[in-house]
Write an enzyme that holds these catalytic residues in place. Structure first.
Site, PDB file in Angstrom:
ATOM      1  N   ALA A 154     -63.320  31.545 -15.045  1.00  0.00           N
ATOM      2  CA  ALA A 154     -62.824  32.880 -15.391  1.00  0.00           C
ATOM      3  C   ALA A 154     -62.552  33.769 -14.174  1.00  0.00           C
ATOM      4  CB  ALA A 154     -63.807  33.556 -16.347  1.00  0.00           C
TER       5      ALA A 154
ATOM      6  N   ASP B  15     -67.152  32.831 -19.851  1.00  0.00           N
ATOM      7  CA  ASP B  15     -65.764  33.258 -19.668  1.00  0.00           C
ATOM      8  C   ASP B  15     -65.495  34.609 -20.309  1.00  0.00           C
ATOM      9  OD1 ASP B  15     -63.777  30.780 -18.685  1.00  0.00           O
ATOM     10  OD2 ASP B  15     -65.725  30.163 -19.441  1.00  0.00           O
TER      11      ASP B  15
END
Length: 370
Positions: free
Chosen positions: A55, A247
């Protein structure tokens, strides 16, 4: 971090200042190569095909992708189109939209001739802030590991501290240091005797290919295990703590991470093993509360389930990297890339600001929100 004695980051500007280099993570662990990105289309493809992944790194790549787009056309329509193209590449990781919005908001008030340079500066700031946040996560996580290690029964203190991690949340998933692996790197450098159980993380095997690669280059003892072995190890007292990344994290502490994380959290909860999630501020989505309902789960190609990539061990093609099919002809595959772990299963969140309960109150206390 280190590869063969040389310090590396995952992304940076090329010498010309107009293009970006990245480590091509689809080639690891058998080949270490970099790829140059000079257009928005190359940046978008690098994100969607997981040349870059994780991420925080997706966010930084997206920020530089806007820079690349603005070098060709800095008008409002082109900016909006570039934003949408990059934002659509990976729907689950919130860092991408966060970084794109930050660059967009920085350049929108400026005349078109100044926008590309401003985007370059902002993307560079995002990258440097990511390094600082991940280092801070490492420091806060180190304190937890030291406390847990010291609190073990006397009979276990002579043995390495055993951590289990899922997927790759190391420096390859960020610009440097990583999230879940940052405390491990800090603990190693502080002299703590530790060992890491590395989930293979099917179907893309980010644990076996990337986490194991990182830990090996840093000289950290580790063992790759199949994804289904974690619960067995916990039942037999072979795991002192679990630490994973995320994430997207909701305002109340639900965490969305690589598929299989939820099962590790359940096993840890059942066996009284602490389950920690490490994250920078950019991974918190304050607009969402219920992760199970509100977080979009990316469904990737079934081909990732049906086939697997690896190095050929023998025969005429020995040493080469090949993709082989695992399933019978005609078998279907289903490939959700993430799952959601409810906050109730998370012992604590390790952030760049400190350690918080996995709750709305805990997160707000760290970030000064009412």
């Amino acid at each position: 971090m280190n590869i063969d004695g040389r310090a590396w980051r995952t992304i940076g500007l090329e010498p010309d200042g107009r293009s970006v280099w990245v480590i091509d993570q689809t080639q690891l662990p058998h080949r270490f190569v970099t790829r140059s990105l000079s257009t928005i289309h190359q940046a978008a493809e690098a994100i969607s095909s997981m040349v870059v992944r994780g991420a925080p790194l997706i966010g930084v790549t997206g920020a530089y992708g806007l820079m690349l787009a603005l070098q060709d056309d800095a008008g409002d329509e082109a900016l909006s189109a570039a934003f949408d193209q990059l934002n659509a590449t990976r729907p689950t990781a919130v860092n991408l939209r966060w970084a794109l919005e930050r660059v967009r908001d920085r350049v929108l008030p400026l005349p078109s001739e100044q926008r590309a340079e401003a985007a370059r500066e902002e993307a560079g700031l995002i990258a440097e802030e990511d390094v600082a946040m991940c280092s801070a996560i490492g420091d806060h996580g180190l304190t937890i590991i030291q406390q847990l290690a010291a609190a073990r029964p006397a009979a276990r203190r002579s043995k390495p501290f055993q951590l289990l991690t899922h997927c790759n949340a190391g420096w390859l998933a960020t610009v440097d240091w990583g999230t879940a692996l940052a405390p491990i790197y800090k603990a190693k450098r502080a002299g703590l005797d530790l060992h890491v159980w590395v989930d293979e993380t099917r179907p893309r095997n980010q644990g076996a290919s990337l986490t194991a690669y990182e830990l090996g280059r840093e000289g950290i003892p580790h063992t790759v295990i199949v994804d289904n072995a974690g619960g067995h190890l916990m039942q037999n007292g072979e795991v002192d703590a679990v630490i994973v990344g995320t994430d997207r994290t909701t305002s109340r502490g639900d965490v969305c991470n690589k598929i299989g994380t939820y099962l590790k959290a359940l096993a840890a909860h059942d066996n009284g093993v602490p389950f920690y999630v490490a994250l920078p501020a950019s991974t918190i989505d304050w607009s969402l509360s219920d992760g199970l309902v509100e977080i979009p789960i990316e469904a990737r190609s079934a081909q990732e389930v049906i086939a697997i990539q690896g190095r050929v061990l023998d025969g005429p093609a020995a040493g080469s990297v090949a993709e082989v099919q695992l399933t019978p002809e005609g078998s279907n595959g289903f490939n959700p890339a993430f799952d959601v772990t409810p906050a109730r299963l998370v012992t604590a969140l390790i952030t760049d600001r400190g350690v918080a309960d996995a709750s709305e109150e805990g997160l707000k206390s760290l970030y000064g929100l009412d």
